[in-house]
Design a protein around this motif. Structure first.
Motif, PDB file in Angstrom:
ATOM      1  N   PHE A  14      42.315 142.662  65.576  1.00  0.00           N
ATOM      2  CA  PHE A  14      43.476 143.557  65.541  1.00  0.00           C
ATOM      3  C   PHE A  14      43.971 143.623  66.979  1.00  0.00           C
ATOM      4  N   PRO A  16      46.217 143.966  70.415  1.00  0.00           N
ATOM      5  CA  PRO A  16      47.279 144.803  70.979  1.00  0.00           C
ATOM      6  C   PRO A  16      48.635 144.108  70.836  1.00  0.00           C
ATOM      7  N   SER A  18      50.375 144.087  68.063  1.00  0.00           N
ATOM      8  CA  SER A  18      50.569 143.604  66.695  1.00  0.00           C
ATOM      9  C   SER A  18      50.645 144.783  65.726  1.00  0.00           C
ATOM     10  N   TRP A  20      49.744 145.957  61.667  1.00  0.00           N
ATOM     11  CA  TRP A  20      49.170 145.734  60.341  1.00  0.00           C
ATOM     12  C   TRP A  20      49.966 146.558  59.339  1.00  0.00           C
ATOM     13  N   ALA A  43      43.274 151.300  65.188  1.00  0.00           N
ATOM     14  CA  ALA A  43      44.681 151.417  65.572  1.00  0.00           C
ATOM     15  C   ALA A  43      44.864 152.425  66.708  1.00  0.00           C
ATOM     16  N   ARG A  96      48.237 148.695  69.221  1.00  0.00           N
ATOM     17  CA  ARG A  96      47.817 148.198  67.918  1.00  0.00           C
ATOM     18  C   ARG A  96      48.345 149.194  66.898  1.00  0.00           C
TER      19      ARG A  96
END
Length: 267
Positions: A14, A16, A18, A20, A43, A96
């Motif tokens: 996951f 940084p 980006s 989800w 996150a 994130r």
């Protein structure tokens, strides 16, 4: 709150910067996927919908910042363009970002629109599917989406659409049962069109509210009386509406009501 770390074998990067796009499932925290749980724990910022409950948000990392982006019919709501712009802004700041949506982000969740915008902006993203309320709600009410004795197909449809919605008469003519999202306000028109399309007024209907939560309730009625029965029930949305013969299986399969009463469902 779960505190045990997830096994490394279950984790995926996951990164940084980006986003989800994750489904939180229909309400019961036990129906979260492991990837959604990882997103909650890792996150930096969680942008969540109105239907994501407090029990799920409590699983977030203590340092995570929660941002509400709820959209509820008839109430003040965040504009979709503003939500998408915020996701892009947060990702470009190096966070994130977990965009947490009720159910599944790609099933009437506008996740596809948000993913398109992220792709156009060059933001890396991952789709984390969730259990959709249209399948989980009926299952928690003892109503299978499909059953060999009743139906080999099912249609998922939304009652709320900016382009006029489905052709209800044509859907009725197929004889395939329907599972309806966001159809509460439109139910009078939908029920009338389905009858005009050939469905019998005696066709079973179930309205499942607050799916998979401790407040879940279910009204079983028929296509001919569902509008009046729902109005008299005192129930309120959010709700999933099931139209089809599989509703008749509920007395045998209503495991949740039996569990609440300390009994095993039986025919």
């Amino acid at each position: 709150m779960l505190t045990e770390p997830l096994p490394d074998s279950l984790l995926v990067p996951f990164a940084p910067g980006s986003v989800w796009l994750a489904g939180a499932g229909p309400g019961d925290p036990g129906l979260l996927t492991l990837l959604a749980l990882q997103g909650l724990r890792q996150a930096d910022v969680i942008v969540h919908d109105a239907l994501v409950g407090d029990r799920i948000l409590a699983l977030a990392a203590p340092a995570a910042r929660l941002e509400f982006a709820g959209k509820r019919g008839g109430r003040p709501s965040a504009h979709q363009d503003d939500i998408t712009s915020r996701l892009i802004e947060l990702a470009r700041e190096g966070h994130r970002v977990l965009r947490l949506k009720g159910g599944d982000p790609f099933v009437f969740g506008r996740g596809g629109e948000e993913a398109e915008a992220l792709a156009e902006a060059g933001i890396p993203f991952r789709i984390v599917p969730g259990i959709t309320s249209g399948l989980a709600g009926p299952a928690y009410a003892g109503i299978p989406a499909t059953h060999r004795s009743t139906n080999q197909a099912v249609v998922l449809a939304t009652g709320h659409s900016n382009n006029g919605g489905p052709d209800w008469k044509a859907l009725a003519a197929t004889g395939v049962p329907l599972i309806l999202y966001m159809a509460w306000k439109a139910l009078p028109d939908i029920a009338a069109a389905l009858r005009e399309g050939g469905l019998s007024p005696d066709t079973p209907v179930a309205v499942v509210t607050e799916a998979t939560t401790e407040r879940q309730d279910t009204l079983v009625t028929t296509l001919g009386t569902c509008v009046a029965d729902l109005e008299a029930s005192g129930l309120e949305p959010p709700a999933i509406i099931v139209v089809g013969e599989m509703v008749r299986l509920r007395p045998q399969l209503d495991w949740l009501q039996g569990q609440r009463a300390g009994q095993v469902p039986h025919g």
